[in-house]
Design a protein around this motif. Sequence first.
Motif, PDB file in Angstrom:
ATOM      1  N   TYR A   5       0.856  -1.177   0.000  1.00 39.86           N
ATOM      2  CA  TYR A   5       0.000   0.000   0.000  1.00 39.86           C
ATOM      3  C   TYR A   5       0.897   1.232   0.000  1.00 39.86           C
ATOM      4  O   TYR A   5       1.656   1.448   0.951  1.00 39.86           O
ATOM      5  N   ALA A  27      -5.988  -4.753   4.378  1.00 39.92           N
ATOM      6  CA  ALA A  27      -5.682  -3.423   4.906  1.00 39.92           C
ATOM      7  C   ALA A  27      -6.286  -3.214   6.288  1.00 39.92           C
ATOM      8  O   ALA A  27      -5.627  -2.698   7.199  1.00 39.92           O
ATOM      9  N   VAL A  50      -8.990   2.726  -3.940  1.00 36.89           N
ATOM     10  CA  VAL A  50      -7.547   2.701  -4.173  1.00 36.89           C
ATOM     11  C   VAL A  50      -7.295   2.897  -5.660  1.00 36.89           C
ATOM     12  O   VAL A  50      -8.204   2.796  -6.479  1.00 36.89           O
ATOM     13  N   SER A  85     -11.230  -1.427  -3.143  1.00 33.87           N
ATOM     14  CA  SER A  85     -10.356  -2.509  -2.674  1.00 33.87           C
ATOM     15  C   SER A  85     -11.139  -3.695  -2.140  1.00 33.87           C
ATOM     16  O   SER A  85     -10.619  -4.810  -2.093  1.00 33.87           O
ATOM     17  N   VAL A 101      -3.157   4.390  -1.926  1.00 32.60           N
ATOM     18  CA  VAL A 101      -4.292   4.858  -1.130  1.00 32.60           C
ATOM     19  C   VAL A 101      -4.462   6.349  -1.410  1.00 32.60           C
ATOM     20  O   VAL A 101      -3.492   7.104  -1.326  1.00 32.60           O
TER      21      VAL A 101
END
Length: 106
Positions: A5, A27, A50, A85, A101
């Motif tokens: 990420y 996440a 995302v 996501s 992100v």
Amino acid sequence: MKIVYALTDGTEQTVDAEPRTTVMQAAIEANVPGIVAECGGNAMCATCHVFVEPGAAERFGEVSADEDEMLDCTAAERTELSRLSCQLVPPDDGTVTRVTVPDRQR
């Protein structure tokens, strides 16, 4: 499988995820900042938005009609690389999945 990420502060967080885990689930379990996931992964809130890497569409499949509709509601501007996501299950083929992100989710 590994998911990286890229965060808004310029850092990256790498998460080891179990097969068949969505990018959102991984996440949340790893406390990745910037993934809110208010609806819990039901493609109903767009707070797990995302940006995928260019060329990643074939790895995840096409955007569904429901996902497409929710992507119109993202706080950060939608691009051709935008995905939810919660709808992304990385292939368990040894490749590293990278997502960025956005700077805001609400």
